[in-house]
Every structure is written in structure tokens, then in C-alpha cells.
Motif scaffolding. Structure first.
Motif, PDB file in Angstrom:
ATOM      1  N   GLY A 125      -0.857  -0.498   0.582  1.00  0.00           N
ATOM      2  CA  GLY A 125       0.212  -0.452   1.567  1.00  0.00           C
ATOM      3  C   GLY A 125       1.261  -1.519   1.282  1.00  0.00           C
ATOM      4  N   GLN A 126       2.062  -1.861   2.292  1.00  0.00           N
ATOM      5  CA  GLN A 126       3.157  -2.806   2.123  1.00  0.00           C
ATOM      6  C   GLN A 126       2.625  -4.218   1.887  1.00  0.00           C
ATOM      7  N   LEU A 127       3.267  -4.935   0.972  1.00  0.00           N
ATOM      8  CA  LEU A 127       2.886  -6.298   0.626  1.00  0.00           C
ATOM      9  C   LEU A 127       4.083  -7.225   0.792  1.00  0.00           C
ATOM     10  N   HIS A 128       3.795  -8.510   1.014  1.00  0.00           N
ATOM     11  CA  HIS A 128       4.822  -9.534   1.152  1.00  0.00           C
ATOM     12  C   HIS A 128       4.386 -10.787   0.406  1.00  0.00           C
ATOM     13  N   TRP A 129       5.335 -11.705   0.244  1.00  0.00           N
ATOM     14  CA  TRP A 129       4.962 -13.040  -0.235  1.00  0.00           C
ATOM     15  C   TRP A 129       5.826 -14.093   0.445  1.00  0.00           C
ATOM     16  N   ALA A 130       5.306 -15.316   0.467  1.00  0.00           N
ATOM     17  CA  ALA A 130       6.011 -16.447   1.056  1.00  0.00           C
ATOM     18  C   ALA A 130       6.867 -17.102  -0.013  1.00  0.00           C
ATOM     19  N   GLU A 131       8.180 -17.067   0.168  1.00  0.00           N
ATOM     20  CA  GLU A 131       9.127 -17.617  -0.799  1.00  0.00           C
ATOM     21  C   GLU A 131       9.748 -18.897  -0.244  1.00  0.00           C
ATOM     22  N   HIS A 132       9.447 -20.019  -0.897  1.00  0.00           N
ATOM     23  CA  HIS A 132       9.969 -21.312  -0.469  1.00  0.00           C
ATOM     24  C   HIS A 132      11.175 -21.746  -1.289  1.00  0.00           C
ATOM     25  N   GLY A 133      11.547 -20.935  -2.264  1.00  0.00           N
ATOM     26  CA  GLY A 133      12.753 -21.209  -3.036  1.00  0.00           C
ATOM     27  C   GLY A 133      13.798 -20.170  -2.683  1.00  0.00           C
TER      28      GLY A 133
ATOM     29  N   LEU B 182      -2.580   0.483 -21.668  1.00  0.00           N
ATOM     30  CA  LEU B 182      -3.273   0.710 -20.407  1.00  0.00           C
ATOM     31  C   LEU B 182      -2.302   0.418 -19.270  1.00  0.00           C
ATOM     32  N   ARG B 183      -2.004   1.450 -18.496  1.00  0.00           N
ATOM     33  CA  ARG B 183      -1.003   1.352 -17.438  1.00  0.00           C
ATOM     34  C   ARG B 183      -1.640   1.405 -16.052  1.00  0.00           C
ATOM     35  N   LEU B 184      -1.028   0.697 -15.124  1.00  0.00           N
ATOM     36  CA  LEU B 184      -1.439   0.750 -13.733  1.00  0.00           C
ATOM     37  C   LEU B 184      -0.826   1.986 -13.091  1.00  0.00           C
ATOM     38  N   ASP B 185      -1.649   2.806 -12.476  1.00  0.00           N
ATOM     39  CA  ASP B 185      -1.156   3.966 -11.739  1.00  0.00           C
ATOM     40  C   ASP B 185      -0.551   3.445 -10.436  1.00  0.00           C
ATOM     41  N   MET B 186       0.762   3.271 -10.436  1.00  0.00           N
ATOM     42  CA  MET B 186       1.413   2.585  -9.323  1.00  0.00           C
ATOM     43  C   MET B 186       1.226   3.327  -8.002  1.00  0.00           C
ATOM     44  N   ALA B 187       1.364   4.643  -8.008  1.00  0.00           N
ATOM     45  CA  ALA B 187       1.227   5.408  -6.764  1.00  0.00           C
ATOM     46  C   ALA B 187      -0.180   5.261  -6.196  1.00  0.00           C
ATOM     47  N   ALA B 188      -1.182   5.355  -7.063  1.00  0.00           N
ATOM     48  CA  ALA B 188      -2.560   5.212  -6.595  1.00  0.00           C
ATOM     49  C   ALA B 188      -2.831   3.796  -6.093  1.00  0.00           C
ATOM     50  N   ALA B 189      -2.260   2.806  -6.779  1.00  0.00           N
ATOM     51  CA  ALA B 189      -2.463   1.422  -6.365  1.00  0.00           C
ATOM     52  C   ALA B 189      -1.836   1.149  -5.003  1.00  0.00           C
TER      53      ALA B 189
ATOM     54  N   PHE C 233      11.500 -13.618 -10.179  1.00  0.00           N
ATOM     55  CA  PHE C 233      11.408 -13.393  -8.732  1.00  0.00           C
ATOM     56  C   PHE C 233      10.775 -12.035  -8.417  1.00  0.00           C
ATOM     57  N   TRP C 234      11.324 -10.954  -8.992  1.00  0.00           N
ATOM     58  CA  TRP C 234      10.815  -9.631  -8.627  1.00  0.00           C
ATOM     59  C   TRP C 234       9.531  -9.271  -9.344  1.00  0.00           C
ATOM     60  N   SER C 235       9.154 -10.036 -10.386  1.00  0.00           N
ATOM     61  CA  SER C 235       7.824  -9.852 -10.974  1.00  0.00           C
ATOM     62  C   SER C 235       6.740 -10.170  -9.951  1.00  0.00           C
ATOM     63  N   THR C 236       7.075 -10.991  -8.975  1.00  0.00           N
ATOM     64  CA  THR C 236       6.105 -11.354  -7.941  1.00  0.00           C
ATOM     65  C   THR C 236       5.601 -10.126  -7.201  1.00  0.00           C
ATOM     66  N   SER C 237       6.407  -9.080  -7.134  1.00  0.00           N
ATOM     67  CA  SER C 237       5.966  -7.840  -6.487  1.00  0.00           C
ATOM     68  C   SER C 237       4.726  -7.279  -7.175  1.00  0.00           C
ATOM     69  N   VAL C 238       4.749  -7.246  -8.506  1.00  0.00           N
ATOM     70  CA  VAL C 238       3.592  -6.758  -9.264  1.00  0.00           C
ATOM     71  C   VAL C 238       2.419  -7.713  -9.102  1.00  0.00           C
ATOM     72  N   HIS C 239       2.709  -9.004  -9.093  1.00  0.00           N
ATOM     73  CA  HIS C 239       1.636  -9.990  -8.991  1.00  0.00           C
ATOM     74  C   HIS C 239       0.942  -9.921  -7.634  1.00  0.00           C
ATOM     75  N   ARG C 240       1.714  -9.709  -6.582  1.00  0.00           N
ATOM     76  CA  ARG C 240       1.087  -9.564  -5.263  1.00  0.00           C
ATOM     77  C   ARG C 240       0.225  -8.303  -5.200  1.00  0.00           C
ATOM     78  N   LEU C 241       0.678  -7.237  -5.847  1.00  0.00           N
ATOM     79  CA  LEU C 241      -0.111  -6.007  -5.864  1.00  0.00           C
ATOM     80  C   LEU C 241      -1.438  -6.230  -6.565  1.00  0.00           C
ATOM     81  N   LEU C 242      -1.419  -6.872  -7.717  1.00  0.00           N
ATOM     82  CA  LEU C 242      -2.652  -7.123  -8.458  1.00  0.00           C
ATOM     83  C   LEU C 242      -3.559  -8.080  -7.700  1.00  0.00           C
ATOM     84  N   GLN C 243      -2.977  -9.075  -7.051  1.00  0.00           N
ATOM     85  CA  GLN C 243      -3.797  -9.997  -6.255  1.00  0.00           C
ATOM     86  C   GLN C 243      -4.542  -9.256  -5.150  1.00  0.00           C
TER      87      GLN C 243
END
Length: 290
Positions: free
Chosen positions: A165-173, A153-160, A227-237
Motif C-alpha cells: 500500500g501507500q508508503l511515506h518517509w520522514a525527510e529532514h532535508g 532479476l526485477r521487482l514486480d512493482m505492481a505485486a509489491a 531523493f526519489w530513490s528513497t521511494s524504492v528503498h522504503r518499498l524494499l524496507q
């Protein structure tokens, strides 16, 4: 403001090594320093590799290091229903589709694409999904799902991304190249990521964001290899309306060849070091913690 919540979430598919010790001790120290709480989660969704003796060894090694945690320990395998609910929500929004190619077929398709020109790969080096499962009709998908064919089961990235739209996260490291502060997420760099398989009801990406949210984790402290897995995690959040924790990615403990430590390395295994007479204080010194 409520006190922060930290967690250490190992997989019981081998014995802990110095890299695990550093991450666990860093989370534990930060929790004590900030008046927060420290949770332990066992990520045991891989039934083929996770074993009870490794789980027991995790408890023994952490206790030996002087680490204590709030009860109860969360076992991912006992909460698969939570992950299923999230999958159902994404499916209802038509953000998930099944793909049916075997790993060998995907390898062949990638080779065909790369014979023509460069084919995109994710930050871990794996090629993006090259198949055409998105174009299958509903009837074709239903027939394949009812058969014995394996599927992912795959996430349709374009549809998601069209929903978020654009996402960010706060990186303290810091990331592998020293990135810190407000980081622009790049989930499209991962392609249509797998969120579950026929034989595995959830993936790391999906399980980690669901479990962090349900446990109230506010501070995710983990190795810079994620680090870059956080991109997917922010999208799912964002898609699942989950809270956004702060992130702190730390340096990795490397072996003598400057490679990431493996659970099969006896030279850096906590059980082997303990048997050789090492003390918890010496482990702290070895990983660079006072």
C-alpha cells in the motif's frame, strides 16, 4: 533513545571530489553534534569499475579532512550473502522475476513503444522495462536460467505495491523542489526495478537498504539526486521488514556549468586540491561548511 548512527558510503570507482567531501563532512559533523556514531561503508559491488587504489585513496582523503570512523569498515563485496538472503525472501513471495532481454533489445522495444505514444521513464530518465518476461511460463524461465543467457532479476512493482500500500518517509532535508516533512513515496514511478543481474549479485537499491539495516543506520544523509530513490528503498524496507531510518537529502556541489560533479573532474578532486596546497579548512569553506 539510543544515539543516532550516520554513515558515508562511497564507491571506489574513482577519486573523491568536493561533493563527496561535503557529504562526508556533513555526516561526520551531525554525528558529533548529536552524540551519534559515524560509519564508513565501501560500496564495491561493481567489480569492473572498483579498484583497490581508489579504496585506499578514500581512506587517505577522509583522514586528511580530519574524519574518523568506527571500525571495521564494511565492504559490500564481503557481504553478498546478506543480499542473497533478501533476494531469496522476495523470490519466495513471488515478487521477483527474471528478464532476459539485452540492453540493445530493451532500447529497441522502448523505441517501438514510443513510436505509438509516450513511454514512462523513471526519475533518472531511464525508460521503464518494456518487455513481457512476467508472462513467461515457469518452464520457459527455468530453461533460460539454465542456459548462458544473461538476465536481470526485477521487482514486480505492481505485486509489491499490492503487499504494502501507500508508503511515506520522514525527510529532514529537502528534495530537488524543496520537498520536506512527511513525503509520500512513489515507487511505481521506477517501474520494475532491477535488484540483481546474472553477473552482479545485487543492485544499489537492494544493497543499500540491507547494509543500512544490518549496520543499524538511523540517519541517511545523502545528496538530493537520490531523493526519489528513497521511494524504492522504503518499498524494499517494508517488504523485508527492515527498520525505517530518517532521511536528510542535501544540496549538491555543482561545477561552473551547474552540473553535478564527476570523479573525472581534476578541478574539484580532493587529491588535486590537496596537492595544490589546499587545507582541510579551505575544503570546508569551499563546500560551505563552517
Amino acid at each position: 533513545m539510543p544515539p543516532p548512527v550516520f554513515r558515508f558510503a562511497p564507491s571506489p570507482n574513482g577519486y573523491l571530489h568536493l561533493g563527496h567531501a561535503y557529504s562526508a563532512l556533513l555526516n561526520f559533523d551531525l554525528a558529533r553534534r548529536t552524540g551519534g556514531s559515524f560509519l564508513l561503508r565501501i560500496e564495491d559491488i561493481d567489480a569492473t569499475r572498483c579498484r583497490p587504489e581508489f579504496e585506499e585513496a578514500i581512506y587517505e582523503d577522509l583522514s586528511w579532512l580530519g574524519i574518523t570512523w568506527q571500525a571495521p569498515v564494511r565492504l559490500q563485496s564481503e557481504h553478498l550473502a546478506d543480499h542473497r538472503v533478501a533476494l531469496e525472501k522476495l523470490t519466495a513471495r513471488r515478487l521477483i522475476y527474471p528478464s532476459f532481454e539485452s540492453r540493445a533489445e530493451i532500447t529497441r522495444l522502448v523505441a517501438e513503444r514510443e513510436a505509438v505514444g509516450p513511454w514512462p521513464r523513471d526519475p533518472d530518465g531511464a525508460p521503464h522495462y518494456p518487455g513481457n518476461a512476467r508472462s513467461l511460463s515457469r518452464q520457459q524461465r527455468t530453461q533460460l536460467l539454465r542456459s548462458d543467457a544473461p538476465y536481470a532479476l526485477r521487482l514486480d512493482m505492481a505485486a509489491a505495491l499490492a503487499r504494502t500500500g501507500q508508503l511515506h518517509w520522514a525527510e529532514h532535508g529537502a528534495g530537488p523542489n524543496g520537498e520536506s516533512g512527511r513525503i509520500a513515496a512513489r515507487p511505481d514511478g521506477w517501474g520494475d526495478v532491477i535488484l540483481a543481474r546474472k553477473e552482479t549479485p545485487t543492485s544499489y537499491h537492494l544493497a543499500v537498504v540491507i547494509d543500512d539495516a544490518l549496520q543499524g543506520v538511523t540517519e541517511v544523509v545523502r545528496g538530493e539526486d537520490l531523493f526519489w530513490s528513497t521511494s524504492v528503498h522504503r518499498l524494499l524496507q517494508r517488504l523485508l521488514a527492515l527498520p525505517e531510518p530518517a532521511y536528510r537529502h542535501h544540496r549538491l556541489i555543482l561545477d561552473s556549468d551547474r552540473r553535478k560533479l564527476s570523479k573525472s573532474s581534476a578541478a574539484t578532486g580532493l587529491r588535486e586540491l590537496r596537492a595544490a596546497g589546499a587545507t582541510p579548512a579551505e575544503i570546508r569553506r569551499l563546500v560551505g561548511l563552517t
